[in-house]
Design an enzyme around this catalytic site. Structure first.
Site, PDB file in Angstrom:
ATOM      1  N   ASP A 197       0.593  -1.388  -0.062  1.00 14.54           N
ATOM      2  CA  ASP A 197       0.080  -0.108   0.241  1.00 14.54           C
ATOM      3  C   ASP A 197       0.610   1.284  -0.160  1.00 14.54           C
ATOM      4  O   ASP A 197       1.837   1.396   0.340  1.00 14.54           O
ATOM      5  CB  ASP A 197      -1.092   0.303   1.236  1.00 14.54           C
ATOM      6  CG  ASP A 197      -1.853   0.983   1.322  1.00 14.54           C
ATOM      7  OD1 ASP A 197      -3.248   0.605   0.737  1.00 14.54           O
ATOM      8  OD2 ASP A 197      -1.731   1.853   2.279  1.00 14.54           O
ATOM      9  N   GLU A 223       1.231   0.261  -5.040  1.00 19.83           N
ATOM     10  CA  GLU A 223       0.140   0.953  -5.288  1.00 19.83           C
ATOM     11  C   GLU A 223       1.480   2.648  -5.346  1.00 19.83           C
ATOM     12  O   GLU A 223       1.078   3.047  -4.620  1.00 19.83           O
ATOM     13  CB  GLU A 223      -0.898   1.078  -4.395  1.00 19.83           C
ATOM     14  CG  GLU A 223      -1.705   1.590  -4.547  1.00 19.83           C
ATOM     15  CD  GLU A 223      -2.700   2.696  -3.425  1.00 19.83           C
ATOM     16  OE1 GLU A 223      -3.763   2.940  -2.916  1.00 19.83           O
ATOM     17  OE2 GLU A 223      -2.067   2.403  -1.914  1.00 19.83           O
TER      18      GLU A 223
END
Length: 465
Positions: A197, A223
Protein backbone atom coordinates in the site's frame (compact mmCIF):
# COMPACT_ATOMS: atom_id res chain seq x y z
CA UNK A 1 9.72 -14.38 -7.09
CA UNK A 2 8.75 -12.89 -10.39
CA UNK A 3 8.79 -16.14 -12.41
CA UNK A 4 6.09 -17.58 -10.10
CA UNK A 5 3.86 -14.56 -10.59
CA UNK A 6 4.11 -13.58 -14.26
CA UNK A 7 1.94 -16.52 -15.30
CA UNK A 8 -0.61 -16.04 -12.52
CA UNK A 9 -4.00 -14.36 -12.67
CA UNK A 10 -5.02 -12.61 -9.45
CA UNK A 11 -8.51 -12.37 -7.97
CA UNK A 12 -8.69 -9.46 -5.49
CA UNK A 13 -10.98 -9.80 -2.48
CA UNK A 14 -11.85 -7.58 0.43
CA UNK A 15 -11.79 -10.21 3.17
CA UNK A 16 -14.70 -8.56 4.99
CA UNK A 17 -16.93 -8.58 1.90
CA UNK A 18 -16.20 -11.84 0.08
CA UNK A 19 -17.86 -14.59 2.15
CA UNK A 20 -19.30 -15.07 5.63
CA UNK A 21 -18.44 -18.75 6.02
CA UNK A 22 -20.71 -21.41 7.50
CA UNK A 23 -19.03 -21.34 10.92
CA UNK A 24 -18.37 -17.60 11.04
CA UNK A 25 -21.87 -16.23 11.46
CA UNK A 26 -24.17 -13.63 10.02
CA UNK A 27 -24.01 -10.41 8.07
CA UNK A 28 -23.16 -7.74 10.65
CA UNK A 29 -23.58 -4.44 8.79
CA UNK A 30 -26.96 -4.33 7.06
CA UNK A 31 -26.76 -1.46 4.58
CA UNK A 32 -23.87 0.36 6.30
CA UNK A 33 -20.81 -0.46 4.23
CA UNK A 34 -18.57 1.60 6.55
CA UNK A 35 -18.83 -1.12 9.23
CA UNK A 36 -17.60 -4.71 9.44
CA UNK A 37 -19.98 -6.90 7.41
CA UNK A 38 -18.75 -10.29 8.62
CA UNK A 39 -16.54 -11.73 5.87
CA UNK A 40 -13.78 -14.01 7.14
CA UNK A 41 -10.77 -16.21 6.35
CA UNK A 42 -13.06 -19.24 6.78
CA UNK A 43 -15.47 -17.73 4.29
CA UNK A 44 -12.73 -17.43 1.66
CA UNK A 45 -11.50 -20.97 2.32
CA UNK A 46 -15.01 -22.43 1.99
CA UNK A 47 -15.48 -20.64 -1.35
CA UNK A 48 -12.14 -21.35 -3.03
CA UNK A 49 -14.00 -23.37 -5.68
CA UNK A 50 -15.85 -20.25 -6.78
CA UNK A 51 -12.49 -18.56 -7.45
CA UNK A 52 -10.60 -21.52 -8.90
CA UNK A 53 -13.48 -22.47 -11.23
CA UNK A 54 -13.08 -19.06 -12.87
CA UNK A 55 -9.51 -20.18 -13.52
CA UNK A 56 -7.76 -17.88 -11.03
CA UNK A 57 -4.67 -19.25 -9.33
CA UNK A 58 -3.82 -16.32 -7.03
CA UNK A 59 -5.82 -14.38 -4.44
CA UNK A 60 -5.04 -10.92 -3.07
CA UNK A 61 -6.48 -10.58 0.44
CA UNK A 62 -6.89 -7.52 2.70
CA UNK A 63 -4.26 -6.55 5.30
CA UNK A 64 -4.55 -8.99 8.22
CA UNK A 65 -3.25 -7.18 11.33
CA UNK A 66 -5.60 -5.96 14.04
CA UNK A 67 -7.30 -2.68 13.10
CA UNK A 68 -9.06 0.08 15.02
CA UNK A 69 -12.88 0.25 15.07
CA UNK A 70 -14.49 0.11 11.62
CA UNK A 71 -11.20 -0.84 9.95
CA UNK A 72 -13.04 -3.51 7.96
CA UNK A 73 -10.76 -2.79 4.95
CA UNK A 74 -7.57 -3.51 6.90
CA UNK A 75 -5.76 -0.21 6.29
CA UNK A 76 -6.10 1.13 9.86
CA UNK A 77 -3.53 -0.91 11.79
CA UNK A 78 -3.74 -0.75 15.58
CA UNK A 79 -1.68 -3.75 16.75
CA UNK A 80 0.89 -5.26 14.41
CA UNK A 81 1.41 -8.30 16.66
CA UNK A 82 -2.17 -9.56 16.36
CA UNK A 83 -4.35 -10.88 13.54
CA UNK A 84 -7.62 -8.99 13.00
CA UNK A 85 -10.12 -11.01 15.10
CA UNK A 86 -13.01 -9.81 12.90
CA UNK A 87 -11.51 -11.92 10.08
CA UNK A 88 -10.68 -14.92 12.28
CA UNK A 89 -7.67 -16.39 14.07
CA UNK A 90 -4.09 -16.79 12.89
CA UNK A 91 -4.71 -20.55 12.63
CA UNK A 92 -7.69 -19.90 10.36
CA UNK A 93 -5.53 -17.63 8.20
CA UNK A 94 -2.84 -20.33 7.98
CA UNK A 95 -5.55 -22.86 7.11
CA UNK A 96 -6.72 -20.61 4.24
CA UNK A 97 -3.16 -20.26 2.90
CA UNK A 98 -2.59 -24.03 3.16
CA UNK A 99 -5.89 -24.77 1.40
CA UNK A 100 -4.97 -22.38 -1.41
CA UNK A 101 -1.51 -23.92 -1.75
CA UNK A 102 -3.00 -27.41 -1.96
CA UNK A 103 -4.84 -26.24 -5.11
CA UNK A 104 -1.72 -24.61 -6.59
CA UNK A 105 -3.09 -21.16 -5.75
CA UNK A 106 -0.84 -18.44 -4.36
CA UNK A 107 -1.75 -15.81 -1.76
CA UNK A 108 -0.86 -12.13 -2.11
CA UNK A 109 -1.10 -10.24 1.17
CA UNK A 110 -1.90 -6.53 1.28
CA UNK A 111 0.61 -4.80 3.59
CA UNK A 112 0.79 -1.24 5.00
CA UNK A 113 3.98 0.29 6.45
CA UNK A 114 3.23 3.97 5.78
CA UNK A 115 0.72 4.73 8.52
CA UNK A 116 -1.33 3.48 11.44
CA UNK A 117 -5.01 3.90 12.34
CA UNK A 118 -6.64 7.32 12.74
CA UNK A 119 -5.87 9.58 14.61
CA UNK A 120 -2.65 10.92 16.12
CA UNK A 121 -4.42 11.39 19.52
CA UNK A 122 -4.98 7.62 19.73
CA UNK A 123 -1.42 6.41 19.29
CA UNK A 124 -0.73 5.61 22.95
CA UNK A 125 -3.04 2.59 22.59
CA UNK A 126 -1.29 1.28 19.44
CA UNK A 127 1.39 -1.43 19.32
CA UNK A 128 4.32 -1.09 18.94
CA UNK A 129 4.35 2.53 17.74
CA UNK A 130 2.84 4.36 20.69
CA UNK A 131 5.04 7.46 20.98
CA UNK A 132 4.96 10.72 18.97
CA UNK A 133 8.66 10.14 18.16
CA UNK A 134 7.62 7.15 16.00
CA UNK A 135 5.73 9.47 13.65
CA UNK A 136 6.59 12.39 11.41
CA UNK A 137 5.81 15.81 12.85
CA UNK A 138 3.90 18.37 10.79
CA UNK A 139 6.76 20.80 10.14
CA UNK A 140 6.77 20.77 6.30
CA UNK A 141 3.02 20.18 6.03
CA UNK A 142 -0.06 22.31 5.37
CA UNK A 143 -2.00 23.51 8.41
CA UNK A 144 -4.15 20.36 8.48
CA UNK A 145 -0.96 18.21 8.40
CA UNK A 146 -2.52 16.26 5.50
CA UNK A 147 -0.82 15.70 2.15
CA UNK A 148 -2.15 18.41 -0.12
CA UNK A 149 0.33 18.25 -2.98
CA UNK A 150 1.04 14.68 -4.11
CA UNK A 151 3.89 15.75 -6.38
CA UNK A 152 6.04 17.40 -3.71
CA UNK A 153 8.20 14.62 -2.24
CA UNK A 154 8.79 16.10 1.23
CA UNK A 155 5.05 16.65 1.73
CA UNK A 156 4.16 13.27 0.21
CA UNK A 157 6.53 11.35 2.50
CA UNK A 158 6.22 13.42 5.67
CA UNK A 159 2.57 14.47 5.98
CA UNK A 160 -0.58 12.47 6.69
CA UNK A 161 -2.70 10.67 4.16
CA UNK A 162 -6.31 11.57 5.08
CA UNK A 163 -5.38 12.21 8.71
CA UNK A 164 -3.61 8.85 9.24
CA UNK A 165 -0.57 9.08 11.60
CA UNK A 166 2.49 8.89 9.33
CA UNK A 167 5.19 6.47 10.50
CA UNK A 168 8.78 7.69 10.43
CA UNK A 169 10.70 4.77 8.91
CA UNK A 170 13.97 6.69 9.42
CA UNK A 171 13.49 6.32 13.17
CA UNK A 172 15.65 3.28 13.98
CA UNK A 173 13.04 1.57 16.18
CA UNK A 174 10.27 2.08 13.60
CA UNK A 175 12.33 0.97 10.59
CA UNK A 176 13.69 -2.14 12.33
CA UNK A 177 10.42 -3.15 14.01
CA UNK A 178 8.35 -2.97 10.81
CA UNK A 179 10.87 -5.30 9.17
CA UNK A 180 11.14 -7.78 12.05
CA UNK A 181 7.38 -7.90 12.69
CA UNK A 182 6.37 -8.39 9.07
CA UNK A 183 9.23 -10.75 8.29
CA UNK A 184 8.06 -13.01 11.14
CA UNK A 185 4.42 -12.77 9.98
CA UNK A 186 5.30 -13.67 6.38
CA UNK A 187 7.19 -16.77 7.44
CA UNK A 188 4.50 -17.91 9.91
CA UNK A 189 1.64 -17.71 7.44
CA UNK A 190 3.71 -18.64 4.34
CA UNK A 191 2.35 -16.08 1.91
CA UNK A 192 3.70 -15.95 -1.66
CA UNK A 193 3.54 -12.28 -2.58
CA UNK A 194 2.78 -8.79 -1.32
CA UNK A 195 0.63 -5.92 -2.56
CA UNK A 196 2.26 -2.91 -0.91
CA UNK A 197 0.00 0.00 0.00
CA UNK A 198 0.91 3.71 -0.35
CA UNK A 199 4.33 3.28 -1.98
CA UNK A 200 5.23 6.93 -2.88
CA UNK A 201 4.54 7.98 0.72
CA UNK A 202 7.61 6.04 1.94
CA UNK A 203 11.20 6.75 0.78
CA UNK A 204 12.78 4.45 -1.82
CA UNK A 205 15.71 3.83 0.52
CA UNK A 206 13.32 2.12 2.94
CA UNK A 207 11.68 0.03 0.24
CA UNK A 208 15.14 -1.22 -0.76
CA UNK A 209 15.74 -2.25 2.83
CA UNK A 210 12.29 -3.78 3.37
CA UNK A 211 12.58 -5.84 0.18
CA UNK A 212 16.02 -7.22 1.06
CA UNK A 213 15.46 -7.78 4.79
CA UNK A 214 11.79 -8.72 5.10
CA UNK A 215 10.73 -10.04 1.69
CA UNK A 216 13.74 -10.97 -0.42
CA UNK A 217 12.03 -14.10 -1.80
CA UNK A 218 8.56 -12.56 -2.18
CA UNK A 219 7.17 -10.78 -5.25
CA UNK A 220 6.08 -7.24 -4.31
CA UNK A 221 3.66 -5.23 -6.42
CA UNK A 222 3.29 -1.64 -5.22
CA UNK A 223 0.42 0.83 -5.23
CA UNK A 224 1.54 4.05 -6.90
CA UNK A 225 -1.82 5.70 -7.49
CA UNK A 226 -0.90 8.02 -10.34
CA UNK A 227 -1.52 8.18 -14.09
CA UNK A 228 1.99 9.37 -14.98
CA UNK A 229 4.32 6.55 -16.07
CA UNK A 230 7.42 8.51 -14.99
CA UNK A 231 5.96 9.03 -11.52
CA UNK A 232 5.52 5.24 -11.29
CA UNK A 233 9.13 4.75 -12.29
CA UNK A 234 10.42 7.24 -9.73
CA UNK A 235 8.51 5.78 -6.79
CA UNK A 236 8.19 2.12 -7.74
CA UNK A 237 11.79 1.47 -8.73
CA UNK A 238 12.74 -0.63 -5.68
CA UNK A 239 9.83 -3.07 -5.97
CA UNK A 240 9.30 -5.94 -8.42
CA UNK A 241 6.28 -4.30 -10.00
CA UNK A 242 3.59 -1.64 -9.63
CA UNK A 243 -0.14 -1.56 -10.25
CA UNK A 244 -0.89 -0.33 -13.76
CA UNK A 245 -2.64 2.93 -12.87
CA UNK A 246 -1.74 4.78 -16.12
CA UNK A 247 -3.42 1.99 -18.13
CA UNK A 248 -6.39 1.99 -15.73
CA UNK A 249 -6.98 5.67 -16.56
CA UNK A 250 -6.35 5.12 -20.28
CA UNK A 251 -8.89 2.25 -20.32
CA UNK A 252 -11.49 4.36 -18.53
CA UNK A 253 -10.93 7.12 -21.11
CA UNK A 254 -11.22 4.70 -24.03
CA UNK A 255 -13.91 2.22 -22.98
CA UNK A 256 -16.04 4.45 -20.72
CA UNK A 257 -15.61 7.91 -22.25
CA UNK A 258 -15.15 6.66 -25.86
CA UNK A 259 -11.87 8.47 -26.47
CA UNK A 260 -9.81 7.22 -29.46
CA UNK A 261 -8.42 3.75 -28.91
CA UNK A 262 -4.88 4.74 -29.86
CA UNK A 263 -4.57 6.13 -26.31
CA UNK A 264 -3.96 2.48 -25.39
CA UNK A 265 -1.03 2.30 -27.83
CA UNK A 266 0.52 5.40 -26.30
CA UNK A 267 0.44 3.89 -22.82
CA UNK A 268 1.86 0.57 -24.08
CA UNK A 269 4.74 2.41 -25.77
CA UNK A 270 5.55 4.52 -22.72
CA UNK A 271 5.53 1.39 -20.50
CA UNK A 272 8.07 -0.27 -22.79
CA UNK A 273 10.31 2.78 -22.70
CA UNK A 274 10.10 3.36 -18.97
CA UNK A 275 9.81 -0.27 -17.77
CA UNK A 276 11.79 -2.30 -20.34
CA UNK A 277 12.25 -5.15 -17.85
CA UNK A 278 8.98 -4.81 -15.93
CA UNK A 279 6.18 -4.07 -18.39
CA UNK A 280 5.24 -7.76 -18.46
CA UNK A 281 4.63 -7.93 -14.70
CA UNK A 282 2.72 -4.67 -14.16
CA UNK A 283 -0.61 -5.36 -12.45
CA UNK A 284 -3.52 -4.75 -14.88
CA UNK A 285 -6.92 -3.94 -13.40
CA UNK A 286 -10.27 -2.52 -14.54
CA UNK A 287 -11.82 -2.10 -11.09
CA UNK A 288 -10.55 -1.96 -7.51
CA UNK A 289 -11.61 -1.03 -3.96
CA UNK A 290 -10.53 2.62 -4.23
CA UNK A 291 -12.47 3.69 -7.33
CA UNK A 292 -16.09 3.67 -8.45
CA UNK A 293 -16.69 0.55 -10.54
CA UNK A 294 -16.62 0.74 -14.33
CA UNK A 295 -20.37 0.07 -14.59
CA UNK A 296 -21.08 2.92 -12.19
CA UNK A 297 -19.70 5.42 -14.70
CA UNK A 298 -21.17 3.68 -17.76
CA UNK A 299 -23.96 1.13 -17.55
CA UNK A 300 -22.78 -0.93 -20.53
CA UNK A 301 -21.79 -4.55 -20.00
CA UNK A 302 -20.29 -4.90 -23.47
CA UNK A 303 -17.97 -1.94 -22.81
CA UNK A 304 -16.96 -3.47 -19.46
CA UNK A 305 -16.30 -6.83 -21.14
CA UNK A 306 -14.12 -5.16 -23.79
CA UNK A 307 -12.10 -3.41 -21.09
CA UNK A 308 -11.68 -6.65 -19.13
CA UNK A 309 -10.64 -8.63 -22.25
CA UNK A 310 -8.06 -5.99 -23.18
CA UNK A 311 -6.72 -5.75 -19.62
CA UNK A 312 -6.61 -9.52 -19.14
CA UNK A 313 -4.84 -10.55 -22.34
CA UNK A 314 -2.42 -7.64 -22.88
CA UNK A 315 1.11 -7.50 -21.37
CA UNK A 316 1.09 -7.71 -17.59
CA UNK A 317 -0.44 -9.70 -14.74
CA UNK A 318 -4.27 -9.64 -14.81
CA UNK A 319 -6.00 -8.63 -11.58
CA UNK A 320 -9.78 -8.92 -11.34
CA UNK A 321 -11.64 -7.30 -8.45
CA UNK A 322 -14.29 -9.49 -6.83
CA UNK A 323 -17.81 -8.76 -8.05
CA UNK A 324 -16.71 -7.83 -11.57
CA UNK A 325 -17.92 -11.29 -12.58
CA UNK A 326 -21.34 -10.41 -11.10
CA UNK A 327 -21.46 -7.04 -12.93
CA UNK A 328 -21.41 -5.10 -9.65
CA UNK A 329 -21.73 -1.36 -10.22
CA UNK A 330 -21.03 0.37 -6.89
CA UNK A 331 -19.89 4.00 -6.74
CA UNK A 332 -16.91 5.49 -4.86
CA UNK A 333 -15.62 4.01 -1.60
CA UNK A 334 -17.38 2.40 0.27
CA UNK A 335 -20.07 1.72 -2.37
CA UNK A 336 -17.58 -0.21 -4.55
CA UNK A 337 -17.01 -2.58 -1.63
CA UNK A 338 -20.23 -4.57 -1.94
CA UNK A 339 -21.07 -7.85 -0.21
CA UNK A 340 -20.47 -10.69 -2.64
CA UNK A 341 -22.88 -13.01 -0.82
CA UNK A 342 -25.75 -10.92 -2.18
CA UNK A 343 -24.97 -12.48 -5.59
CA UNK A 344 -25.43 -16.05 -4.27
CA UNK A 345 -22.06 -16.78 -5.96
CA UNK A 346 -23.77 -17.14 -9.33
CA UNK A 347 -21.43 -19.04 -11.67
CA UNK A 348 -23.72 -18.70 -14.69
CA UNK A 349 -23.01 -15.04 -15.52
CA UNK A 350 -21.48 -14.25 -18.88
CA UNK A 351 -18.49 -12.52 -17.26
CA UNK A 352 -17.77 -15.55 -15.05
CA UNK A 353 -17.51 -17.71 -18.14
CA UNK A 354 -15.47 -15.12 -20.12
CA UNK A 355 -12.94 -15.01 -17.28
CA UNK A 356 -12.76 -18.80 -17.14
CA UNK A 357 -12.16 -18.99 -20.90
CA UNK A 358 -9.46 -16.31 -20.79
CA UNK A 359 -7.72 -17.96 -17.85
CA UNK A 360 -7.71 -21.30 -19.68
CA UNK A 361 -6.38 -19.73 -22.88
CA UNK A 362 -3.73 -17.60 -21.14
CA UNK A 363 -2.36 -20.66 -19.33
CA UNK A 364 -2.60 -23.06 -22.27
CA UNK A 365 -0.87 -20.66 -24.68
CA UNK A 366 1.51 -19.33 -21.97
CA UNK A 367 0.66 -15.86 -23.19
CA UNK A 368 2.88 -14.12 -20.64
CA UNK A 369 5.90 -15.40 -22.59
CA UNK A 370 4.84 -13.52 -25.73
CA UNK A 371 5.07 -9.76 -26.25
CA UNK A 372 1.98 -8.02 -27.58
CA UNK A 373 2.08 -6.44 -31.03
CA UNK A 374 -0.56 -3.89 -32.03
CA UNK A 375 -2.05 -4.90 -35.40
CA UNK A 376 -4.71 -2.21 -35.80
CA UNK A 377 -5.90 0.76 -33.85
CA UNK A 378 -8.41 3.40 -34.81
CA UNK A 379 -10.95 5.50 -32.97
CA UNK A 380 -13.15 2.49 -32.22
CA UNK A 381 -11.13 -0.67 -32.97
CA UNK A 382 -8.07 -2.12 -31.27
CA UNK A 383 -6.50 -5.38 -32.44
CA UNK A 384 -3.36 -6.97 -31.02
CA UNK A 385 -1.47 -10.22 -31.27
CA UNK A 386 0.19 -12.24 -28.53
CA UNK A 387 1.81 -15.44 -29.76
CA UNK A 388 -0.77 -17.25 -31.89
CA UNK A 389 -3.67 -15.30 -30.43
CA UNK A 390 -5.38 -12.25 -31.98
CA UNK A 391 -7.50 -10.09 -29.67
CA UNK A 392 -10.02 -7.60 -31.11
CA UNK A 393 -11.96 -5.11 -28.96
CA UNK A 394 -14.04 -2.01 -29.62
CA UNK A 395 -15.31 0.85 -27.47
CA UNK A 396 -18.54 1.21 -29.48
CA UNK A 397 -20.42 -0.58 -26.68
CA UNK A 398 -23.84 -2.17 -26.49
CA UNK A 399 -25.94 -1.17 -29.50
CA UNK A 400 -22.95 0.54 -31.10
CA UNK A 401 -22.05 0.44 -34.77
CA UNK A 402 -20.55 -2.71 -36.27
CA UNK A 403 -16.78 -2.25 -36.52
CA UNK A 404 -15.02 -4.04 -39.39
CA UNK A 405 -11.44 -4.31 -40.56
CA UNK A 406 -9.25 -6.54 -42.69
CA UNK A 407 -6.21 -7.08 -40.53
CA UNK A 408 -2.79 -8.17 -41.72
CA UNK A 409 -0.25 -9.46 -41.09
CA UNK A 410 -1.66 -11.97 -38.59
CA UNK A 411 0.17 -14.86 -36.88
CA UNK A 412 -1.73 -17.47 -38.92
CA UNK A 413 -0.98 -19.11 -42.26
CA UNK A 414 -2.94 -18.33 -45.43
CA UNK A 415 -6.09 -20.41 -45.65
CA UNK A 416 -5.90 -21.41 -41.97
CA UNK A 417 -9.18 -21.76 -40.04
CA UNK A 418 -9.24 -19.71 -36.83
CA UNK A 419 -11.99 -19.50 -34.23
CA UNK A 420 -13.17 -16.98 -31.64
CA UNK A 421 -12.91 -18.52 -28.16
CA UNK A 422 -16.03 -16.67 -26.97
CA UNK A 423 -18.58 -16.98 -29.78
CA UNK A 424 -17.28 -20.25 -31.34
CA UNK A 425 -17.43 -18.50 -34.73
CA UNK A 426 -14.74 -19.77 -37.13
CA UNK A 427 -13.40 -18.16 -40.31
CA UNK A 428 -10.61 -18.66 -42.79
CA UNK A 429 -7.58 -16.43 -43.24
CA UNK A 430 -7.68 -15.28 -46.89
CA UNK A 431 -5.05 -15.98 -49.56
CA UNK A 432 -3.41 -12.60 -48.94
CA UNK A 433 -3.00 -13.52 -45.26
CA UNK A 434 -5.72 -11.15 -44.08
CA UNK A 435 -8.21 -11.78 -41.30
CA UNK A 436 -11.58 -10.09 -41.66
CA UNK A 437 -12.77 -8.95 -38.25
CA UNK A 438 -16.35 -7.85 -37.61
CA UNK A 439 -17.39 -6.76 -34.13
CA UNK A 440 -21.15 -6.30 -33.72
CA UNK A 441 -22.95 -4.69 -30.83
CA UNK A 442 -19.74 -3.95 -28.92
CA UNK A 443 -18.58 -7.57 -28.82
CA UNK A 444 -14.98 -8.69 -28.18
CA UNK A 445 -13.33 -11.54 -30.11
CA UNK A 446 -10.23 -13.62 -29.48
CA UNK A 447 -9.11 -15.65 -32.50
CA UNK A 448 -6.88 -18.72 -32.17
CA UNK A 449 -6.03 -21.62 -34.54
CA UNK A 450 -8.83 -24.20 -34.62
CA UNK A 451 -6.73 -26.87 -32.87
CA UNK A 452 -6.01 -24.48 -29.98
CA UNK A 453 -9.69 -23.52 -29.88
CA UNK A 454 -10.59 -27.22 -29.53
CA UNK A 455 -8.04 -27.57 -26.70
CA UNK A 456 -9.42 -24.56 -24.83
CA UNK A 457 -13.02 -25.78 -25.22
CA UNK A 458 -12.04 -29.25 -23.99
CA UNK A 459 -10.04 -27.89 -21.02
CA UNK A 460 -12.88 -25.57 -20.05
CA UNK A 461 -15.18 -28.58 -19.86
CA UNK A 462 -12.75 -30.95 -18.13
CA UNK A 463 -11.15 -28.58 -15.64
CA UNK A 464 -14.32 -26.99 -14.40
CA UNK A 465 -16.85 -29.80 -14.69
Amino acid sequence: GREVWEGRAIYQVLTDRFALGEKAGDDTCGDNLRKYCGGSFLGIEENLDYISNMGFDAIWISPVVENSDDGYHGYWAKNLSKINPNFGSENELISLVDAAHSRNMTIMLDVVVNHMAPYIDNIQSYWPFNSPSHYHDCSPCPRTCDIGNFTEKIVLQHCRLAGLPDLNQENEFVGNTLISTYSALFSRIKIDGIRMDTVPEVPNSYWRRFKSEAASDLFIIGEVSNGDVNFLKEYGSELDSVLSYPMFYAMRDVFQHKKPMNLLTRTIESYRQVFPDKYNVLGNFVDNHDNARFLNGLDDRKALEASVVFSFLSDGIPIVYYGTEQYFSGGGDPLCREKLWKSDYDTSTRMYSLLRTMNTLRKHAELWKAKMTVLANSTNLFVFQKGHVVVAVTNSGEGGDTVSSEVSPVPFVRGEVVCDVFSKECLRVDEQGRLEINLENGQSKVYVPKAMWNDVARMNTENFA
